[in-house]
Motif scaffolding. Structure first.
Motif, PDB file in Angstrom:
ATOM      1  N   ASP A   8      49.048  24.597  44.925  1.00  0.00           N
ATOM      2  CA  ASP A   8      50.001  24.633  45.837  1.00  0.00           C
ATOM      3  C   ASP A   8      51.250  25.441  45.557  1.00  0.00           C
ATOM      4  OD1 ASP A   8      50.123  22.675  44.194  1.00  0.00           O
ATOM      5  OD2 ASP A   8      50.327  21.566  45.968  1.00  0.00           O
ATOM      6  N   ARG A   9      51.379  25.141  43.869  1.00  0.00           N
ATOM      7  CA  ARG A   9      51.714  26.185  43.551  1.00  0.00           C
ATOM      8  C   ARG A   9      51.781  27.621  43.005  1.00  0.00           C
ATOM      9  NH1 ARG A   9      53.915  22.773  37.646  1.00  0.00           N
ATOM     10  NH2 ARG A   9      54.626  20.930  38.627  1.00  0.00           N
ATOM     11  N   CYS A  10      50.297  27.799  43.334  1.00  0.00           N
ATOM     12  CA  CYS A  10      50.366  29.657  43.167  1.00  0.00           C
ATOM     13  C   CYS A  10      50.952  30.094  44.432  1.00  0.00           C
ATOM     14  CB  CYS A  10      48.768  29.522  42.928  1.00  0.00           C
ATOM     15  SG  CYS A  10      48.138  31.610  42.113  1.00  0.00           S
ATOM     16  N   THR A  11      51.296  31.895  44.254  1.00  0.00           N
ATOM     17  CA  THR A  11      52.124  32.030  45.102  1.00  0.00           C
ATOM     18  C   THR A  11      50.877  33.494  44.880  1.00  0.00           C
ATOM     19  OG1 THR A  11      53.520  33.748  43.309  1.00  0.00           O
ATOM     20  CG2 THR A  11      54.385  31.152  44.201  1.00  0.00           C
ATOM     21  N   GLY A  12      49.925  33.676  44.190  1.00  0.00           N
ATOM     22  CA  GLY A  12      49.392  34.468  44.290  1.00  0.00           C
ATOM     23  C   GLY A  12      50.248  35.848  44.058  1.00  0.00           C
ATOM     24  N   CYS A  13      50.507  35.880  42.771  1.00  0.00           N
ATOM     25  CA  CYS A  13      51.474  37.105  42.519  1.00  0.00           C
ATOM     26  C   CYS A  13      50.613  37.986  41.552  1.00  0.00           C
ATOM     27  CB  CYS A  13      53.026  36.735  41.650  1.00  0.00           C
ATOM     28  SG  CYS A  13      52.287  35.904  40.198  1.00  0.00           S
ATOM     29  N   GLY A  14      49.327  37.561  41.304  1.00  0.00           N
ATOM     30  CA  GLY A  14      48.669  38.208  40.389  1.00  0.00           C
ATOM     31  C   GLY A  14      49.320  38.292  38.829  1.00  0.00           C
ATOM     32  N   ARG A  15      50.014  38.229  38.057  1.00  0.00           N
ATOM     33  CA  ARG A  15      50.716  38.331  36.896  1.00  0.00           C
ATOM     34  C   ARG A  15      48.819  38.021  35.787  1.00  0.00           C
ATOM     35  NH1 ARG A  15      56.883  37.743  36.968  1.00  0.00           N
ATOM     36  NH2 ARG A  15      56.838  37.819  34.938  1.00  0.00           N
ATOM     37  N   CYS A  16      48.390  36.446  36.351  1.00  0.00           N
ATOM     38  CA  CYS A  16      47.654  36.358  35.239  1.00  0.00           C
ATOM     39  C   CYS A  16      46.348  37.249  35.783  1.00  0.00           C
ATOM     40  CB  CYS A  16      47.572  34.825  36.130  1.00  0.00           C
ATOM     41  SG  CYS A  16      47.050  35.125  37.887  1.00  0.00           S
ATOM     42  N   ILE A  17      45.929  37.671  36.477  1.00  0.00           N
ATOM     43  CA  ILE A  17      44.946  38.760  36.518  1.00  0.00           C
ATOM     44  C   ILE A  17      44.646  39.806  35.782  1.00  0.00           C
ATOM     45  CG2 ILE A  17      43.798  40.996  37.866  1.00  0.00           C
ATOM     46  CD1 ILE A  17      44.311  38.345  40.085  1.00  0.00           C
ATOM     47  N   THR A  18      46.596  40.076  35.696  1.00  0.00           N
ATOM     48  CA  THR A  18      46.820  41.361  35.048  1.00  0.00           C
ATOM     49  C   THR A  18      47.329  41.043  33.365  1.00  0.00           C
ATOM     50  OG1 THR A  18      48.472  41.246  36.786  1.00  0.00           O
ATOM     51  CG2 THR A  18      48.305  43.261  34.676  1.00  0.00           C
ATOM     52  N   VAL A  19      47.321  40.053  33.168  1.00  0.00           N
ATOM     53  CA  VAL A  19      47.329  39.932  31.380  1.00  0.00           C
ATOM     54  C   VAL A  19      46.321  39.501  31.047  1.00  0.00           C
ATOM     55  CG1 VAL A  19      47.926  37.196  32.260  1.00  0.00           C
ATOM     56  CG2 VAL A  19      49.611  38.872  30.002  1.00  0.00           C
ATOM     57  N   CYS A  20      45.466  38.466  31.791  1.00  0.00           N
ATOM     58  CA  CYS A  20      44.207  37.967  31.070  1.00  0.00           C
ATOM     59  C   CYS A  20      42.908  39.033  29.667  1.00  0.00           C
ATOM     60  CB  CYS A  20      43.086  37.488  32.220  1.00  0.00           C
ATOM     61  SG  CYS A  20      41.002  36.755  31.687  1.00  0.00           S
ATOM     62  N   PRO A  21      42.145  38.680  29.156  1.00  0.00           N
ATOM     63  CA  PRO A  21      41.869  39.804  28.409  1.00  0.00           C
ATOM     64  C   PRO A  21      40.449  39.886  28.599  1.00  0.00           C
ATOM     65  CG  PRO A  21      42.970  38.628  27.000  1.00  0.00           C
ATOM     66  CD  PRO A  21      43.311  38.431  28.351  1.00  0.00           C
ATOM     67  N   PHE A  22      40.086  38.712  29.116  1.00  0.00           N
ATOM     68  CA  PHE A  22      38.642  39.181  29.833  1.00  0.00           C
ATOM     69  C   PHE A  22      38.141  38.766  31.263  1.00  0.00           C
ATOM     70  CE2 PHE A  22      40.058  36.042  26.599  1.00  0.00           C
ATOM     71  CZ  PHE A  22      39.394  36.862  25.212  1.00  0.00           C
ATOM     72  N   ASP A  23      38.830  39.290  32.278  1.00  0.00           N
ATOM     73  CA  ASP A  23      38.989  39.980  33.599  1.00  0.00           C
ATOM     74  C   ASP A  23      37.969  38.163  33.737  1.00  0.00           C
ATOM     75  OD1 ASP A  23      39.759  42.106  33.495  1.00  0.00           O
ATOM     76  OD2 ASP A  23      37.685  42.900  33.388  1.00  0.00           O
ATOM     77  N   ALA A  24      39.068  37.488  34.346  1.00  0.00           N
ATOM     78  CA  ALA A  24      38.496  35.758  34.130  1.00  0.00           C
ATOM     79  C   ALA A  24      39.257  35.286  35.501  1.00  0.00           C
ATOM     80  CB  ALA A  24      38.638  35.070  32.855  1.00  0.00           C
ATOM     81  N   VAL A  25      39.850  36.258  36.215  1.00  0.00           N
ATOM     82  CA  VAL A  25      40.727  35.326  36.963  1.00  0.00           C
ATOM     83  C   VAL A  25      40.671  36.424  38.254  1.00  0.00           C
ATOM     84  CG1 VAL A  25      43.213  34.831  37.316  1.00  0.00           C
ATOM     85  CG2 VAL A  25      42.442  34.674  35.176  1.00  0.00           C
ATOM     86  N   TYR A  26      41.054  35.747  39.401  1.00  0.00           N
ATOM     87  CA  TYR A  26      40.631  36.820  40.992  1.00  0.00           C
ATOM     88  C   TYR A  26      41.730  35.422  41.514  1.00  0.00           C
ATOM     89  CZ  TYR A  26      36.518  34.291  42.485  1.00  0.00           C
ATOM     90  OH  TYR A  26      35.998  32.790  43.411  1.00  0.00           O
TER      91      TYR A  26
END
Ligand SMILES: Cc1cc2nc3c(=O)[nH]c(=O)nc-3n(C[C@H](O)[C@H](O)[C@H](O)COP(=O)(O)OP(=O)(O)OC[C@H]3O[C@@H](n4cnc5c(N)ncnc54)[C@H](O)[C@@H]3O)c2cc1C
Length: 399
Positions: A8-26
């Motif tokens: 309920d905090r995640c806004t779906g901005c996708g910054r975690c996806i950009t920064v992840c070096p392992f492509d482990a977030v979608y």
């Protein structure tokens, strides 16, 4: 430890996806989802503007630390002979056990090894556990892991040491997973803290740092050590030292691997066993000039070793490479010709009793670890040394 999302905090901005070096977030329905590919590098936690990511501590219970005692060495046997790394592990194992005031155990797995196992009682072991069976004659990973795991569950050691040989490198990770504990490969130094934690020291990041690794929440603590890194155990029988023969069930001895035949490789003398090594580095200008090292080694009854760049240039075989990604050596005499003395080289040569370095650069790092240094051109010095030896002069006289 696992990475979790506060949905309920995640806004779906996708910054975690950009920064992840392992492509482990979608993103799924505009909320971050972490896949099993996550390596817990924490970059996404730092990047998240909403503090919607956190680390959840593992719920796995800590090991019963007090219930583990002793150092267990897993001996390595080739047919009915023990590999010399066994005595080296026992030397270090005895030292650690004495410091912890605990016992040294050795497990011997194979066939036709009774007298070799009895011999280990003369080298500081308190107990030797022997698993003897015809089906253990050749190394097969499943029954060998079963035997080692059986010994660990019977002896509940604090520390397990295994040789960093091809066999040990296959067995150790399997055993560590089975025991749900950590494993540090290729340790160069092992120490214990007062609380029994094993400090496992090994080069990391290409040898630029010496990492100190501990396994504070799990037992046993497991480490592998390469041949020729530790001093072998001294001959000394402990009072009450005992050999215990162990049995495994048929299912524990079963294997899906069938050994149809064994072909011996023609054994070349290993550089790790050489008493005299003439090592050559990039100071040699042309491949044909390696003859200088060959002649010197031949006259001294030694072997020729090389630095990694020479192997990369195809001038030497990888079995001759000394260093972090090559072999460790412990010769009585090492003559280093045109070698700068990078840490990755010295990591494999620090056990040499006497190092003579010949280098044209007076500031070459090799001189800081050499016992004797000759500043000069190897093309001038080495032919004179060879000529002196050919005249029958001693190495002390010609150097
Ligand atoms: C992950 C990693 C692992 C590595 N593992 C290894 C390893 O296992 N083993 C290894 O060796 N390296 C390893 N390296 C490479 C290592 O970092 C060095 O690059 C290498 O050891 C340098 O080899 P060298 O001394 O032959 O060459 P250089 O560093 O180029 O030194 C040549 C030396 O020869 C001297 N010289 C030149 N001409 C003459 C002359 N005519 N007479 C006398 N002296 C002369 C020079 O003064 C110089 O000191 C590794 C590197 C990495 C990143």
């Amino acid at each position: 430890m696992a990475l979790k999302v506060i949905t309920d905090r995640c806004t779906g901005c996708g910054r975690c996806i950009t920064v992840c070096p392992f492509d482990a977030v979608y993103l799924e329905n505009d909320v971050a989802v972490i896949t099993p590919g996550c390596r817990v590098c924490r970059l996404c936690i730092k990047e998240c503007p909403e503090d919607a990511l956190y680390l959840e501590e593992s719920s796995q219970p800590e090991a019963d630390m007090a219930g583990h005692s002793g150092v267990l060495v897993v001996a390595e046997a080739v047919e009915s002979k023990l590999h010399p790394v066994t005595l080296e592990l026992m030397g270090k194992g005895r030292e650690l056990a004495d410091e912890l005031q605990q016992k040294l155990y050795v497990v011997v797995i194979g066939h036709g090894l009774k007298s070799a196992a009895e011999e280990l009682l003369q080298y500081g072991a308190d107990e030797v556990w022997l698993y003897e069976d015809a089906s253990l004659k050749h190394f097969r990973i499943e029954p060998h892991t079963n035997a080692a795991a059986h010994a660990v569950s019977g002896l509940t050691p604090n520390i397990v040491l295994i040789g960093a040989t091809p066999v040990g490198r296959s067995l150790a990770p399997r055993l560590a997973v089975r025991l749900r504990t950590g494993l540090t490969a290729d340790c160069t130094t092992l120490k214990v803290k007062e609380n029994g934690d094993l400090v496992q020291i090994r080069p990391a990041f290409g040898g630029d740092v010496m990492a100190q690794i501990v396994t504070p929440q799990h037992r046993p603590q497991m480490a592998t050590v390469r041949h020729k890194v530790m001093d072998p155990a001294q001959r000394f029988r402990r009072e009450g030292a005992v050999l215990r023969q162990q049995e495994l069930t048929d299912s524990a001895l079963a294997s899906r691997i069938r050994v149809h035949s064994v072909h011996r490789r023609r054994e070349k003398p290993s550089i790790s066993d050489a008493e005299i090594v003439v090592a050559v580095g990039r100071g040699v200008k042309e491949q044909k000039d390696l003859k200088l090292a060959d002649d010197l080694a031949r006259l001294l009854g030694g072997q020729v070793g090389v630095t990694r760049p020479l192997v990369e240039m195809g001038w030497g075989d990888h079995t001759q490479q000394i260093g972090l990604s090559g072999r460790s050596i412990r010769p009585k005499l090492l003559i280093a010709l045109g070698i700068s003395g990078a840490v990755q080289f010295t990591a494999g040569a620090s056990g040499a009793e006497c190092v003579v370095a010949i280098n044209s650069d007076p500031d070459a790092p090799v001189f800081s670890s050499a016992h004797y240094g000759l500043v000069g051109d190897l093309y001038e010095i080495v032919p004179k040394v060879i000529a002196g030896l050919e005249r029958g002069e001693s190495i002390h006289a010609v150097l």
